[in-house]
Design a protein around this motif. Sequence first.
Motif, PDB file in Angstrom:
ATOM      1  N   GLU A 166      -4.969  -0.515 -15.365  1.00 17.07           N
ATOM      2  CA  GLU A 166      -5.060  -0.799 -13.930  1.00 17.07           C
ATOM      3  C   GLU A 166      -6.449  -1.312 -13.566  1.00 17.07           C
ATOM      4  OE1 GLU A 166      -3.860   1.366  -9.721  1.00 17.07           O
ATOM      5  OE2 GLU A 166      -4.672   2.595 -11.346  1.00 17.07           O
ATOM      6  N   GLU A 167      -7.469  -0.679 -14.129  1.00 21.74           N
ATOM      7  CA  GLU A 167      -8.834  -1.132 -13.879  1.00 21.74           C
ATOM      8  C   GLU A 167      -9.018  -2.582 -14.307  1.00 21.74           C
ATOM      9  OE1 GLU A 167     -11.516   2.951 -14.270  1.00 21.74           O
ATOM     10  OE2 GLU A 167     -11.397   1.544 -15.952  1.00 21.74           O
ATOM     11  N   ARG A 168      -8.566  -2.887 -15.521  1.00 20.50           N
ATOM     12  CA  ARG A 168      -8.755  -4.237 -16.059  1.00 20.50           C
ATOM     13  C   ARG A 168      -7.998  -5.271 -15.213  1.00 20.50           C
ATOM     14  NH1 ARG A 168      -6.775  -3.219 -20.477  1.00 20.50           N
ATOM     15  NH2 ARG A 168      -8.666  -2.347 -21.410  1.00 20.50           N
ATOM     16  N   ARG A 169      -6.751  -4.954 -14.878  1.00 22.74           N
ATOM     17  CA  ARG A 169      -5.924  -5.896 -14.109  1.00 22.74           C
ATOM     18  C   ARG A 169      -6.528  -6.165 -12.737  1.00 22.74           C
ATOM     19  NH1 ARG A 169      -2.364  -4.879 -10.285  1.00 22.74           N
ATOM     20  NH2 ARG A 169      -2.257  -2.649 -10.781  1.00 22.74           N
ATOM     21  N   LEU A 170      -6.918  -5.108 -12.034  1.00 23.98           N
ATOM     22  CA  LEU A 170      -7.447  -5.286 -10.686  1.00 23.98           C
ATOM     23  C   LEU A 170      -8.817  -5.976 -10.704  1.00 23.98           C
ATOM     24  CD1 LEU A 170      -6.441  -1.905  -9.003  1.00 23.98           C
ATOM     25  CD2 LEU A 170      -5.536  -4.178  -8.512  1.00 23.98           C
ATOM     26  N   GLN A 172     -10.004  -8.126 -12.997  1.00 22.45           N
ATOM     27  CA  GLN A 172      -9.830  -9.541 -13.314  1.00 22.45           C
ATOM     28  C   GLN A 172      -9.247 -10.304 -12.132  1.00 22.45           C
ATOM     29  OE1 GLN A 172      -7.431  -9.110 -16.875  1.00 22.45           O
ATOM     30  NE2 GLN A 172      -9.190  -9.461 -18.209  1.00 22.45           N
ATOM     31  N   ALA A 173      -8.252  -9.696 -11.480  1.00 23.82           N
ATOM     32  CA  ALA A 173      -7.630 -10.360 -10.329  1.00 23.82           C
ATOM     33  C   ALA A 173      -8.626 -10.502  -9.181  1.00 23.82           C
ATOM     34  CB  ALA A 173      -6.405  -9.576  -9.879  1.00 23.82           C
ATOM     35  N   PHE A 174      -9.430  -9.473  -8.975  1.00 19.85           N
ATOM     36  CA  PHE A 174     -10.386  -9.521  -7.869  1.00 19.85           C
ATOM     37  C   PHE A 174     -11.439 -10.600  -8.077  1.00 19.85           C
ATOM     38  CE2 PHE A 174     -14.620  -8.248  -6.374  1.00 19.85           C
ATOM     39  CZ  PHE A 174     -14.411  -8.333  -5.006  1.00 19.85           C
ATOM     40  N   GLY A 188      -4.022  -8.727  -1.029  1.00 16.66           N
ATOM     41  CA  GLY A 188      -3.150  -7.908  -1.864  1.00 16.66           C
ATOM     42  C   GLY A 188      -3.901  -6.954  -2.776  1.00 16.66           C
ATOM     43  N   LEU A 189      -5.222  -7.112  -2.855  1.00 15.86           N
ATOM     44  CA  LEU A 189      -6.030  -6.307  -3.767  1.00 15.86           C
ATOM     45  C   LEU A 189      -6.892  -5.264  -3.056  1.00 15.86           C
ATOM     46  CD1 LEU A 189      -7.275  -9.222  -6.053  1.00 15.86           C
ATOM     47  CD2 LEU A 189      -5.686  -7.425  -6.745  1.00 15.86           C
ATOM     48  N   LEU A 190      -7.358  -5.609  -1.844  1.00 15.46           N
ATOM     49  CA  LEU A 190      -8.306  -4.753  -1.138  1.00 15.46           C
ATOM     50  C   LEU A 190      -7.588  -3.745  -0.249  1.00 15.46           C
ATOM     51  CD1 LEU A 190     -10.864  -7.498  -0.010  1.00 15.46           C
ATOM     52  CD2 LEU A 190     -11.035  -5.997  -2.003  1.00 15.46           C
ATOM     53  N   GLY A 266      -4.369   2.055  -6.555  1.00 18.45           N
ATOM     54  CA  GLY A 266      -3.937   0.683  -6.760  1.00 18.45           C
ATOM     55  C   GLY A 266      -4.609  -0.364  -5.899  1.00 18.45           C
ATOM     56  N   ARG A 267      -5.590   0.045  -5.121  1.00 19.66           N
ATOM     57  CA  ARG A 267      -6.322  -0.898  -4.268  1.00 19.66           C
ATOM     58  C   ARG A 267      -7.827  -0.719  -4.476  1.00 19.66           C
ATOM     59  NH1 ARG A 267      -3.521  -4.565  -0.525  1.00 19.66           N
ATOM     60  NH2 ARG A 267      -1.335  -3.947  -0.694  1.00 19.66           N
TER      61      ARG A 267
END
Length: 285
Positions: A166-170, A172-174, A188-190, A266-267
């Motif tokens: 989850e850390e890696r996905r968020l 990278q997406a951020f 969708g991220l914050l 998740g945010r």
Amino acid sequence: MTAADTIFESRRPAMTGLAYRMLGSRAEAEDVVQDAWLRWREVDAPAVDNPGAFLNRVVSRLCLDRLKSARARRELYVGEWLPEPVVDVDETFGLGENLTVAFLLALERLTPLERAAFLLHDVFDTPFAEIAATLGRSEAAVRQLAARARDHVKAGKPRYKPSADEERRLTQAFITAAMSGDAASLRGLLANDVAMHADGGGKAAATMNPVFGLDNAVRLLEGIARKWPHPGGTSVRLARINGQPGVVLSHDGVVFQTMGLDIVEGRIAAVYTMRNPDKLARISP
């Protein structure tokens, strides 16, 4: 290496960790440990019954002395002050919830004596009797100092432990969304109550005060993306910033920014951006 050298080196990580949490500066922490070494050389090490307690006492007192001048400097600091980021540190430095930026900022709201009593007892498991001797206070007074500090720092402890995936996905997406100014992805991220913190120290562009709320954060990141200083030439690597997920950004081999993330359910609940070059000089790109 002498026996005294061995004892000191075995305690170095713990001393550095204590001094860093006291001062919020890795550079100053290592200066304090060096000063402690000079004092250690002046004593008869084999005659010291408890070297760990002795060295913690020396480091704590040196930190308390430095905090007197640090408080004055903070009053003149340009913009928001954040602790010097610690990137990808070894486990011996003391990773965990008591290294996060939120925790360190909570410590900043304590008096120096409260900070010392709390860290020595709650983080470094020092008996109250030893803390009392270190701080020159009664044991009862030290217990009160630690208790008051404990109440204040509760809010700085992580409320949620994300998985590594989850850390890696968020993360990278951020960073992808932030660098491109993708407002829809950022929303969708914050988190709705996200807090954006930045430290430029008056030496690099940064917001002067924290920015709160989803709409304000998205507008801020959109504006930054439009003015991005190194379009197409920024190197980004994932990193642990004070034990939490983050990124190190560099250009032409020079680190110009770190971003640490606080992830909750998740945010992304908080972003800590360091742009002060004095606090980035020790970080490898």
